[in-house]
Design a protein around this motif. Structure first.
Motif, PDB file in Angstrom:
ATOM      1  N   ASN A  83       0.510  -0.806  21.219  1.00  0.00           N
ATOM      2  CA  ASN A  83       1.779  -0.707  20.499  1.00  0.00           C
ATOM      3  C   ASN A  83       1.562  -0.275  19.050  1.00  0.00           C
ATOM      4  OD1 ASN A  83       4.373  -0.950  19.550  1.00  0.00           O
ATOM      5  ND2 ASN A  83       4.456  -3.189  19.697  1.00  0.00           N
ATOM      6  N   VAL A  84       2.031   0.910  18.690  1.00  0.00           N
ATOM      7  CA  VAL A  84       1.839   1.414  17.321  1.00  0.00           C
ATOM      8  C   VAL A  84       2.659   0.626  16.299  1.00  0.00           C
ATOM      9  CG1 VAL A  84       1.245   3.753  18.085  1.00  0.00           C
ATOM     10  CG2 VAL A  84       3.645   3.164  17.632  1.00  0.00           C
ATOM     11  N   ALA A  85       3.630  -0.138  16.781  1.00  0.00           N
ATOM     12  CA  ALA A  85       4.466  -0.930  15.874  1.00  0.00           C
ATOM     13  C   ALA A  85       3.944  -2.355  15.682  1.00  0.00           C
ATOM     14  CB  ALA A  85       5.910  -0.970  16.396  1.00  0.00           C
ATOM     15  N   ASP A  86       2.791  -2.658  16.262  1.00  0.00           N
ATOM     16  CA  ASP A  86       2.221  -3.995  16.143  1.00  0.00           C
ATOM     17  C   ASP A  86       2.034  -4.370  14.674  1.00  0.00           C
ATOM     18  OD1 ASP A  86       0.432  -6.185  17.712  1.00  0.00           O
ATOM     19  OD2 ASP A  86      -0.532  -5.633  15.819  1.00  0.00           O
ATOM     20  N   ALA A  87       2.498  -5.561  14.306  1.00  0.00           N
ATOM     21  CA  ALA A  87       2.464  -5.989  12.901  1.00  0.00           C
ATOM     22  C   ALA A  87       1.034  -6.081  12.371  1.00  0.00           C
ATOM     23  CB  ALA A  87       3.170  -7.332  12.754  1.00  0.00           C
ATOM     24  N   GLY A  88       0.117  -6.539  13.220  1.00  0.00           N
ATOM     25  CA  GLY A  88      -1.274  -6.648  12.791  1.00  0.00           C
ATOM     26  C   GLY A  88      -1.906  -5.289  12.520  1.00  0.00           C
ATOM     27  N   TYR A  89      -1.571  -4.307  13.343  1.00  0.00           N
ATOM     28  CA  TYR A  89      -2.098  -2.958  13.142  1.00  0.00           C
ATOM     29  C   TYR A  89      -1.544  -2.358  11.847  1.00  0.00           C
ATOM     30  CZ  TYR A  89      -3.311  -3.223  18.133  1.00  0.00           C
ATOM     31  OH  TYR A  89      -3.808  -3.595  19.357  1.00  0.00           O
ATOM     32  N   LYS A  90      -0.252  -2.545  11.631  1.00  0.00           N
ATOM     33  CA  LYS A  90       0.383  -1.990  10.430  1.00  0.00           C
ATOM     34  C   LYS A  90      -0.188  -2.632   9.165  1.00  0.00           C
ATOM     35  CE  LYS A  90       4.773  -0.845  10.708  1.00  0.00           C
ATOM     36  NZ  LYS A  90       6.238  -0.874  10.923  1.00  0.00           N
ATOM     37  N   LYS A  91      -0.469  -3.930   9.235  1.00  0.00           N
ATOM     38  CA  LYS A  91      -1.062  -4.604   8.080  1.00  0.00           C
ATOM     39  C   LYS A  91      -2.458  -4.069   7.792  1.00  0.00           C
ATOM     40  CE  LYS A  91      -2.265  -9.129   6.157  1.00  0.00           C
ATOM     41  NZ  LYS A  91      -3.587  -8.659   5.687  1.00  0.00           N
ATOM     42  N   ALA A  92      -3.222  -3.787   8.866  1.00  0.00           N
ATOM     43  CA  ALA A  92      -4.574  -3.254   8.679  1.00  0.00           C
ATOM     44  C   ALA A  92      -4.536  -1.923   7.948  1.00  0.00           C
ATOM     45  CB  ALA A  92      -5.257  -3.101  10.037  1.00  0.00           C
ATOM     46  N   VAL A  93      -3.614  -1.045   8.348  1.00  0.00           N
ATOM     47  CA  VAL A  93      -3.479   0.252   7.684  1.00  0.00           C
ATOM     48  C   VAL A  93      -2.992   0.074   6.250  1.00  0.00           C
ATOM     49  CG1 VAL A  93      -2.224   2.448   7.690  1.00  0.00           C
ATOM     50  CG2 VAL A  93      -3.084   1.494   9.843  1.00  0.00           C
ATOM     51  N   ALA A  94      -2.016  -0.807   6.058  1.00  0.00           N
ATOM     52  CA  ALA A  94      -1.477  -1.056   4.714  1.00  0.00           C
ATOM     53  C   ALA A  94      -2.551  -1.583   3.769  1.00  0.00           C
ATOM     54  CB  ALA A  94      -0.320  -2.042   4.794  1.00  0.00           C
ATOM     55  N   ASP A  95      -3.428  -2.440   4.284  1.00  0.00           N
ATOM     56  CA  ASP A  95      -4.505  -2.991   3.452  1.00  0.00           C
ATOM     57  C   ASP A  95      -5.463  -1.891   3.005  1.00  0.00           C
ATOM     58  OD1 ASP A  95      -3.459  -5.511   3.690  1.00  0.00           O
ATOM     59  OD2 ASP A  95      -4.873  -6.174   5.240  1.00  0.00           O
ATOM     60  N   ILE A  96      -5.774  -0.972   3.903  1.00  0.00           N
ATOM     61  CA  ILE A  96      -6.657   0.142   3.547  1.00  0.00           C
ATOM     62  C   ILE A  96      -5.992   1.025   2.496  1.00  0.00           C
ATOM     63  CG2 ILE A  96      -7.785   2.238   4.390  1.00  0.00           C
ATOM     64  CD1 ILE A  96      -9.156  -0.302   5.308  1.00  0.00           C
ATOM     65  N   LEU A  97      -4.720   1.323   2.686  1.00  0.00           N
ATOM     66  CA  LEU A  97      -4.001   2.167   1.737  1.00  0.00           C
ATOM     67  C   LEU A  97      -3.952   1.526   0.354  1.00  0.00           C
ATOM     68  CD1 LEU A  97      -1.010   3.358   3.959  1.00  0.00           C
ATOM     69  CD2 LEU A  97      -2.985   4.708   3.225  1.00  0.00           C
ATOM     70  N   ARG A  98      -3.737   0.233   0.338  1.00  0.00           N
ATOM     71  CA  ARG A  98      -3.683  -0.478  -0.941  1.00  0.00           C
ATOM     72  C   ARG A  98      -5.029  -0.402  -1.647  1.00  0.00           C
ATOM     73  NH1 ARG A  98      -2.500  -4.852   1.045  1.00  0.00           N
ATOM     74  NH2 ARG A  98      -0.246  -4.535   1.110  1.00  0.00           N
ATOM     75  N   ALA A  99      -6.094  -0.551  -0.875  1.00  0.00           N
ATOM     76  CA  ALA A  99      -7.434  -0.504  -1.463  1.00  0.00           C
ATOM     77  C   ALA A  99      -7.790   0.890  -1.973  1.00  0.00           C
ATOM     78  CB  ALA A  99      -8.466  -0.953  -0.429  1.00  0.00           C
ATOM     79  N   ARG A 100      -7.139   1.921  -1.420  1.00  0.00           N
ATOM     80  CA  ARG A 100      -7.403   3.309  -1.829  1.00  0.00           C
ATOM     81  C   ARG A 100      -6.392   3.821  -2.847  1.00  0.00           C
ATOM     82  NH1 ARG A 100     -11.444   5.724   1.372  1.00  0.00           N
ATOM     83  NH2 ARG A 100     -12.480   4.021   2.457  1.00  0.00           N
ATOM     84  N   GLY A 101      -5.574   2.948  -3.371  1.00  0.00           N
ATOM     85  CA  GLY A 101      -4.621   3.337  -4.406  1.00  0.00           C
ATOM     86  C   GLY A 101      -3.353   3.966  -3.889  1.00  0.00           C
ATOM     87  N   LEU A 102      -3.032   3.745  -2.600  1.00  0.00           N
ATOM     88  CA  LEU A 102      -1.824   4.322  -2.006  1.00  0.00           C
ATOM     89  C   LEU A 102      -0.910   3.222  -1.456  1.00  0.00           C
ATOM     90  CD1 LEU A 102      -3.394   7.323  -0.030  1.00  0.00           C
ATOM     91  CD2 LEU A 102      -2.335   7.350  -2.285  1.00  0.00           C
TER      92      LEU A 102
END
Length: 276
Positions: free
Chosen positions: A130-149
């Motif tokens: 499921n691409v809408a899984d909350a855990g998956y979305k958080k994982a991507v969001a955490d990476i983006l935050r760490a990369r300044g996005l």
């Protein structure tokens, strides 16, 4: 006694592999959809030698038979048939170090492995998650935050669950792309493309970026758009490698990754790059 017996089995398996395979098994990438079944391009990535080791395209090309037959694989459908990709030849111009063919393929295909392979190319099936899984979305969001996005939109295009290393536990591959109308070379700050690996180690989920392009400033170089082309056991070691395409402005590359000690690393012998 048990140790001796186990060692004997290992030697027997290795002997069987060598006996079954006398020549190099080539590995090629090609992308043919159901709508475009002719005049396709195929790129030789490399191959597997008689000892199960990955070898580069130049070494593979020198050992290939003129009428080499391939098993064709589609990322969604699995094995789609057997076909000759035709004559491989050195690439023109800036890509002369590469080898390509122009097969008249008649089925949807993402990659091909020589029929000399005596192992199961797809030992385990991948499953869409499921691409809408909350855990998956958080994982991507955490990476983006760490990369300044941190303000960039989280957009997961593909989520795949599969046991890559054969330990009985599924890993998760997340492909996330936030692009400007998919126009390569015309991206805006905040755009990104990434392939993320989720692996559970000791009961904890570990997120690792396999490859990514992040655009934080307007004048930054955007490395390209990632796409997931295949997951298969390309050398018969029981582990499944990951085939990735990267498309950028006036350049493109294909890379293969494998999991070792819980981390994904690039297989340097299997690669393709062309740019001007």
């Amino acid at each position: 006694m048990k140790r001796i017996f186990g060692l004997s089995l290992l030697l027997l398996n290795l002997t069987g592999f060598v006996a079954a395979q006398k020549t190099v098994v080539p590995i090629a990438q090609l992308n043919v959809s159901d709508k475009e079944k002719a005049n396709s391009w195929s790129y030789l990535l490399g191959g597997v030698d008689e000892n199960g080791r990955f070898v580069d395209a130049k070494t593979t090309f020198a050992k290939m038979k003129p009428d080499e037959k391939f098993s064709l694989f589609d990322f969604k459908k699995g094995r789609t048939g057997e076909f000759s990709l035709g004559e491989f030849k050195a690439g023109p111009g800036a890509c002369e170090e590469n080898y390509f063919a122009e097969p008249d393929v008649r089925s949807a295909t993402n990659f091909a492995v020589g029929t000399g392979a005596k192992w199961e190319i797809l030992p385990r099936k991948w499953q869409a998650a499921n691409v809408a899984d909350a855990g998956y979305k958080k994982a991507v969001a955490d990476i983006l935050r760490a990369r300044g996005l941190a303000k960039s939109r989280v957009k997961i295009e593909k989520a795949v669950k599969v046991d890559l290393d054969g330990d009985g536990t599924d890993e998760v591959l997340l492909l996330a792309n936030h692009l400007n109308d998919d126009l390569i070379g015309e991206q805006q700050p905040g755009n990104y493309s990434m392939l993320l690996l989720q692996k559970t180690v000791g009961g904890k989920v570990r997120n690792t970026v396999v490859g990514a392009s992040f655009l934080t400033k307007k004048d930054d170089y955007f490395g390209g758009v990632y796409s997931l082309s295949g997951i298969a056991d390309f050398n018969g070691d029981g582990k499944m490698e990951v085939l990735v395409e990267i498309s950028a402005y006036e350049e493109g590359s294909i890379k293969m990754f494998e999991i070792n000690a819980g981390k994904m690393g690039e297989i340097k012998a299997l690669s393709y790059y062309c740019g001007v």
